[in-house]
Design an enzyme around this catalytic site. Structure first.
Site, mmCIF file in Angstrom:
data_model
loop_
_atom_site.group_PDB
_atom_site.id
_atom_site.type_symbol
_atom_site.label_atom_id
_atom_site.label_comp_id
_atom_site.label_asym_id
_atom_site.label_seq_id
_atom_site.Cartn_x
_atom_site.Cartn_y
_atom_site.Cartn_z
ATOM 1 N N PRO A 154 15.989 88.996 -0.185
ATOM 2 C CA PRO A 154 15.141 87.806 -0.343
ATOM 3 C C PRO A 154 14.597 87.669 -1.751
ATOM 4 O O PRO A 154 14.152 88.651 -2.364
ATOM 5 C CB PRO A 154 14.023 88.056 0.674
ATOM 6 C CG PRO A 154 14.680 88.863 1.741
ATOM 7 C CD PRO A 154 15.642 89.769 1.016
ATOM 8 N N CYS A 155 14.626 86.437 -2.262
ATOM 9 C CA CYS A 155 14.322 86.214 -3.679
ATOM 10 C C CYS A 155 12.940 85.615 -3.926
ATOM 11 O O CYS A 155 12.499 85.548 -5.072
ATOM 12 C CB CYS A 155 15.374 85.284 -4.290
ATOM 13 S SG CYS A 155 15.337 83.591 -3.615
ATOM 14 N N LYS A 156 12.226 85.166 -2.884
ATOM 15 C CA LYS A 156 10.997 84.404 -3.118
ATOM 16 C C LYS A 156 9.941 85.205 -3.865
ATOM 17 O O LYS A 156 9.130 84.641 -4.599
ATOM 18 C CB LYS A 156 10.448 83.889 -1.796
ATOM 19 C CG LYS A 156 11.313 82.807 -1.176
ATOM 20 C CD LYS A 156 10.690 82.251 0.095
ATOM 21 C CE LYS A 156 11.559 81.141 0.681
ATOM 22 N NZ LYS A 156 10.987 80.585 1.932
ATOM 23 N N PHE B 168 10.453 87.160 -6.299
ATOM 24 C CA PHE B 168 10.810 87.245 -7.718
ATOM 25 C C PHE B 168 10.796 85.886 -8.403
ATOM 26 O O PHE B 168 10.657 85.786 -9.611
ATOM 27 C CB PHE B 168 12.222 87.832 -7.883
ATOM 28 C CG PHE B 168 12.384 89.188 -7.292
ATOM 29 C CD1 PHE B 168 11.702 90.278 -7.809
ATOM 30 C CD2 PHE B 168 13.225 89.395 -6.209
ATOM 31 C CE1 PHE B 168 11.849 91.538 -7.266
ATOM 32 C CE2 PHE B 168 13.388 90.652 -5.654
ATOM 33 C CZ PHE B 168 12.695 91.730 -6.186
ATOM 34 N N SER B 169 10.996 84.834 -7.620
ATOM 35 C CA SER B 169 11.195 83.513 -8.192
ATOM 36 C C SER B 169 9.959 83.047 -8.952
ATOM 37 O O SER B 169 8.825 83.183 -8.476
ATOM 38 C CB SER B 169 11.528 82.505 -7.092
ATOM 39 O OG SER B 169 11.621 81.207 -7.629
#
Length: 328
Positions: free
Chosen positions: A72-74, A76-77
């Site tokens: 999951p990237c949220k 880091f975004s």
């Protein structure tokens, strides 16, 4: 070659591997709805499992050549301008690496947003250290999808790793994907001289329909558009082609019409690429209101300006007034 997709979601990453001739045996995710979509579109088996836990026995028995995935990237975004190193979602990267160590594939490929590479040097060092601890040499690079034939500037951090037992060095492609003589996508040795454009990608789209199903015009009408030949893959129809026109007076229409090419609508980010609501809709705000909105956007994540509950992104009015007086 056999592969396992971790954090598989609906299976977009798996689709790419399958097109490259890889046999994706399993897709693993904690989202049951996404797994239902995965099973409808892929031959591999969908497994509902929390990757923070150890791999199930059925996966440990698979002699996988490749393990790949997109944690999951949220966390880091930087899209919302508010990210924290201690966000628990960021730790799922290390869960991914632990699974790699237990499944022991020959190769590993991990993808994430480019923001993962800028959140902390210590975090990047920890990733490489964790990979080394489970027996993998890795390298990473931020690649732009536009350099590989996609009509969109989308940057992603790509990690490639090789099991230390293979005594080989991981490398990343420096080429681009272009259609070959049969209309398939193949890797060439040089990057594109120019990017594909949205105009090229949408050149064959007729007007939207109520049900979203449209018949595509013959490719003979687009003799110089190689992109369409590659992505059509023989299709004569496309689906979900539905458009909603904002009503007259709708703020959405004003915002879209006010954006210049390359700009983004974002009231929590600043710089040449971003336009804020008080700028695009300036006729709807007084000068004082614009100043207040700008101040809140600038300072809402700073502890000195937050309310008692730090989870609330609000700035008390007396702090706004005091801050504006101080800035002026």
């Amino acid at each position: 070659m056999k592969a396992i997709d971790l954090f598989c979601g609906a299976g977009g990453f798996s689709k790419g591997f399958e097109r490259a001739g890889i046999d994706v045996r399993y897709g693993v995710d904690a989202d049951e709805a996404a797994l239902e979509t995965f099973e409808r579109n892929h031959a591999g088996e969908a497994i509902h499992h929390d990757i923070r836990e150890s791999p199930p026995a059925e996966l440990e028995a698979v002699d996988a050549d490749i393990v790949f995935g997109s944690p999951p990237c949220k966390g880091f975004s930087d899209a919302r301008g508010n990210r924290r190193l201690d966000d628990e979602r960021n730790q799922l990267v290390f869960s991914f690496i632990q699974w790699v160590g237990e499944l022991e594939p020959d190769y590993v490929l991990m993808e994430n947003v480019a923001g993962m590479t800028t959140i902390s040097e210590a975090f990047l060092e920890a990733i490489e250290r964790e990979y080394a601890d489970v027996g993998y040499s890795v390298t990473w690079e931020t690649l732009n999808a536009a350099d590989f034939g996609v009509p969109q500037t989308r940057e992603r951090a790509i990690y490639v790793g090789i099991n230390d037992d293979l005594s080989s060095t991981p490398t990343l492609p420096n080429g681009e994907f272009q259609p070959d003589g049969d209309g398939q996508l193949s890797l060439t040795g040089e990057r594109m001289q120019g990017w594909r454009t949205v105009s090229e990608a949408f050149a064959d789209l007729p007007e939207p329909t109520d049900d979203g199903v449209v018949s595509l015009p013959p490719l003979s009408e687009f003799p110089d558009n190689e992109y369409l030949r590659a992505v059509r893959d023989g299709a004569e129809k496309t689906y979900n082609h539905i458009a909603k026109t904002p009503a007259d007076g709708d703020a959405t229409r004003t915002i879209v019409e006010g954006l210049e090419p390359g700009e983004m609508y974002r009231s929590s980010r600043f710089g040449d690429r971003y336009r804020q609501v008080w700028d695009l809709l300036e006729d709807r705000f007084t000068d004082v209101e614009q100043d207040c909105l700008h101040f809140i956007a600038r300072h809402r994540t700073r502890s000195a300006f937050k309310m008692g509950d730090k989870s609330v992104g609000a700035v008390p009015d007396h702090k706004i007034a005091h801050g504006l007086d101080h800035e002026n």
